[in-house]
Design an enzyme around this catalytic site. Structure first.
Site, PDB file in Angstrom:
ATOM      1  N   ARG B  60       0.786  -1.257   0.000  1.00 23.36           N
ATOM      2  CA  ARG B  60       0.000   0.000   0.000  1.00 23.36           C
ATOM      3  C   ARG B  60       0.807   1.291   0.000  1.00 23.36           C
ATOM      4  O   ARG B  60       0.230   2.352  -0.183  1.00 23.36           O
ATOM      5  CB  ARG B  60      -0.974   0.044   1.190  1.00 23.36           C
ATOM      6  CG  ARG B  60      -1.955  -1.109   1.240  1.00 23.36           C
ATOM      7  CD  ARG B  60      -2.929  -1.065   0.085  1.00 23.36           C
ATOM      8  NE  ARG B  60      -3.986  -2.067   0.232  1.00 23.36           N
ATOM      9  CZ  ARG B  60      -4.465  -2.791  -0.760  1.00 23.36           C
ATOM     10  NH1 ARG B  60      -3.999  -2.633  -1.995  1.00 23.36           N
ATOM     11  NH2 ARG B  60      -5.427  -3.667  -0.555  1.00 23.36           N
ATOM     12  N   ASP B 303      -1.745 -12.707  -1.413  1.00 23.17           N
ATOM     13  CA  ASP B 303      -2.607 -11.592  -1.845  1.00 23.17           C
ATOM     14  C   ASP B 303      -3.018 -10.750  -0.633  1.00 23.17           C
ATOM     15  O   ASP B 303      -4.159 -10.279  -0.539  1.00 23.17           O
ATOM     16  CB  ASP B 303      -3.828 -12.086  -2.620  1.00 23.17           C
ATOM     17  CG  ASP B 303      -4.519 -10.951  -3.395  1.00 23.17           C
ATOM     18  OD1 ASP B 303      -3.998  -9.815  -3.402  1.00 23.17           O
ATOM     19  OD2 ASP B 303      -5.579 -11.203  -3.982  1.00 23.17           O
TER      20      ASP B 303
END
Ligand SMILES: [Zn+2]
Lengths: 326, 428
Positions: B60, B303
């Protein structure tokens, strides 16, 4: 009865019959000079509408007012409310105001379930239509209308729809009305057939408790009630069907088709109708069409639901017949 | 440099042995090794694995530091037994230039908890239209070899073909997020019995399978290798199995959540179960486990997709897609693959360390536990069982689908080049 009404699938046969019987009581109140009951005096009900639906909101509002509830209308549509977290914020605001019940309409499937189970709020939650999921009070008013017409207002008391054959025609894929009706009608013992072009039936429909047909004509002769679902014209642009004309020809109900139905059979529509698309004006305006009754019955059924969820053990109508409490 | 003796560890699940770390490397593996001058870690029969390698992590940073940063993400990785993670490119800005991938790579170096290997975007802005400067990203300090538009599918067949061809010049690999966009417009969950009932837009298996089928054929045609991200359906397994039998150079990954969870959980409308690709059916889960066991699916990749609380504390349609996974991956693999008898610990090491490192060409990771190798190691208490408590996560986000679920296995120690990043379950 559970604390909330989220899905028609949550209702047992006895729950559903109790609601229909109570709705008959409520319908009788509507014939009195003074239509109001004191049942929900001092209770607050919020109509929380994240999606436009004037007819459903007005129907709930009429039901709430006839039961003497304090009514707050909250329409989020068009306001800055667009992100999901606002559902939680709004719920907590309503909780702080001490509301007793929330009638929620939301464009997202599952929003009422979230509201009822997330711990955001303590109030009773009544689903007034969520996305393409459920619209349980619509299914109840439809069942009520069928029972009145096919069995009779008095003869129907205490009874379900055992063996009645109901055909739902149209956009099943995007229809919360179809899902709620399949669940409730199955619970009430009716035999349901869905009729639609294959594109407008969900993958997985084969597991539903009903029959599926692509051919309207062959089912009409075997139907006690035919319910037409609204088909939005935009669907045609997403290639669900080629043209409006072809849809009407294959799945629309016109006078000729209506003539194939048994004499006692009724034509239903949850509204708003698209005349010329799924239904012709001739059919919509015929005596077999129950659309206007459905609207009237909607208020009685919603009164019954509100009363049973919020009213507790007090009799709804004071002159109640001795048998009605069982 | 300091020495550490790990005493009595089942190396890759074998007989207990001692492993001596000297500085950054493994000095010796054997029995009855001398503890002289070394700090001793009594393994007591725990399983010692090579440091885990995750080919599919969302860190992120830059852009969504409210959900995760390189530092918090690598701390989560170390907690989960990872020593190397591949950071996906869907950041803000997108990792589609040498500048952004170098920034992420440097942040990883600075964190000290876990090596970070940036993945470069295939197309500019993940928009699927124009190739990003793949060569420049490869030549940068980050040395990118894996390229992916993950989160989005490289759906244009010509762009995909060109990308597959272009990266051959430096032995790169394209990792495809297989999702035919037109078939998944408005998709909210797996399309099937449950979506029909819940009235949520369907994400059909064919939207994944058709892209995989196309891409293995493209890879064959141009003689490239292709990697398939988070394979989720029984049909995808069949296609990859067929492609491998034809000799096509394809590798595939499966996530822990697709090995354990099904779309039945969506009945709760709790967005913690909202993920892309969506949770599928029991039949798919069983096919994925079997495929991971028989090697059709090469690796497990997390993931790991952190999201802030408010992005999940809402109604389903409004919620973000994704789950955190770094800190629970090994436990889920033990639950679904080891405790079911489908894989032994050597098989886990192959699929969670050796092979992902090989696919991503990670240097110094995914190496055997033997003398002379970098001391990237993970010690696992496989006898442990406990409930998942997200409050204890090192990740900045808590969006785990396993809260309160009892799972086996706990990583107690992680070493990155001989330096302990996790000791007795606590980050250093
Ligand atoms: Zn992806």
């Amino acid at each position: 009865m559970q604390r909330h009404l989220i899905s028609a699938a949550d209702l047992t046969r006895d729950d559903a019959v109790l609601i229909l019987d109570t709705a008959e009581e409520m319908a009788r109140v509507a014939d009195r000079p003074i239509k109001k009951l004191p049942t929900l005096r001092g209770r607050t009900v919020v109509n929380l509408f994240f999606e436009d639906s004037t007819r459903t909101r007005i129907s709930f509002e009429a039901a709430e007012k006839r039961l003497s509830a304090d009514v707050i209308n909250f329409t989020a549509k068009g306001s800055s409310v667009s992100k999901g977290e606002s559902l939680k914020d709004t719920a907590q605001t309503l909780e702080a105001m001490g509301v007793d019940a929330v009638v929620i309409r939301h464009g997202a499937s599952g929003a009422p379930y979230r509201l009822a189970t997330s711990g955001w709020i303590d109030a009773h939650v009544i689903n007034a239509g969520d996305g393409t999921h459920q619209h349980p009070t619509q299914a109840l008013l439809d069942a009520f209308t069928m029972r009145r017409r096919l069995v009779g207002p008095d003869a129907g008391l205490g009874k379900d729809l055992d063996g009645r054959r109901v055909t739902l025609v149209g956009d099943i894929l995007h229809s919360r009305v179809a899902r709620s009706n399949v669940d409730l009608l199955h619970t009430l013992g009716a035999e349901v057939t869905l009729v639609a072009p294959p594109t407008l039936l969900p993958v997985g429909v084969e597991t539903w408790p009903c029959e599926v047909s692509y051919d309207l004509d062959s089912t009409l002769t075997k139907s006690d009630a035919v319910m037409l679902l609204r088909v939005q014209r935009e669907r045609m642009n997403a290639a669900f069907f080629p043209t409006e004309r072809e849809y009407s020809r294959r799945y629309g109900l016109d006078g000729d088709r209506m003539a194939k139905m048994p004499d006692h059979a009724i034509v239903m529509h949850p509204g708003p109708m698209v005349r010329g698309m799924e239904i012709t004006a001739e059919v919509a305006d015929s005596g077999r069409c129950t659309v206007v009754e459905q609207v009237t019955n909607g208020v009685s059924v919603r009164m019954a639901v509100l009363y049973l969820l919020l009213g507790g053990a007090e009799p709804a109508v004071t002159h109640a017949r001795p048998t009605e409490e069982k | 440099m300091s020495k550490t003796l790990i005493r009595g560890a089942k190396v890759l699940g074998g007989e207990p042995q001692d492993v001596l770390i000297d500085g950054t490397t493994i000095a010796e593996v054997g029995t009855g090794l001398s503890a002289e001058g070394a700090e001793v870690v009594e393994a007591g029969g725990k399983v010692l694995l090579p440091g885990l390698v995750d080919l599919h992590t969302h860190l992120r940073e830059p852009g969504r530091e409210d959900s995760e940063t390189v530092l918090t993400g690598t701390r989560a990785a170390a907690s989960g037994g990872y020593t190397n993670v591949f950071a996906m490119a869907n950041t803000f800005p997108v990792a589609d230039t040498a500048g952004v991938v170098e920034q992420v790579w440097r942040l990883g170096q600075e964190s000290g908890y876990c090596d970070v290997q940036p993945i470069g975007a295939v197309t500019v802005g993940l928009e699927g239209a124009k190739l990003a400067e793949l060569g420049a990203m490869h030549e940068s300090a980050a040395g990118v070899t894996v390229f992916s538009d993950d989160g989005k599918c490289v759906h244009d067949a010509v762009i995909m073909r060109r990308a597959l061809e272009y990266v051959k010049a430096f032995d790169g690999v394209v990792a495809q997020h297989a999702q035919e966009p037109r078939l998944t417009e408005g998709a909210q969950m797996n399309e099937g019995v449950v979506s029909a009932e819940l009235g949520l837009g369907g994400w059909p298996a064919v939207a994944e399978e058709s892209i995989i089928a196309r891409d293995v054929l493209l890879a064959e045609h141009v003689g490239s290798r292709v990697h398939i991200c988070h394979l989720s359906t029984a049909g995808s397994v069949e296609i990859v199995r067929w492609a491998k039998s034809r000799g096509i150079d394809v590798t595939a990954e499966v996530t822990p959540h697709h090995l354990l969870l099904t779309d039945e959980l969506v009945r709760s409308y709790d967005p913690v179960y909202k993920v892309n690709p969506p949770l599928r059916t029991e039949r798919d889960v069983l096919a994925l486990r079997e495929a991971l066991a028989d090697g059709t699916i090469d690796i497990v990749a997390t993931d790991h997709a952190p999201h802030p609380h408010e992005d999940k504390d809402c109604e389903w349609a409004a919620a973000a897609m994704g789950m955190v996974g770094l800190e629970t991956a090994l436990s889920v693999v033990q639950e679904t693959m080891v405790d079911t008898g489908l894989l032994d610990w050597a098989g886990v090491a192959e699929r969670m360390s050796f092979k992902p490192a090989k696919i991503g060409q990670a240097t110094g990771h995914g190496r055997p536990v033997s003398a002379g190798e970098p001391a990237n190691l993970t010690l696992v208490d496989t006898e442990y069982r406990g409930r998942v408590d997200p409050a204890g996560f090192a990740s900045r986000s808590r969006n785990t689908p396993y809260e309160g679920r009892e799972l086996p296995g706990r990583v107690t120690h992680t070493w990155l080049r001989g330096k302990a990043t996790l000791v007795d379950g606590k980050l250093t």
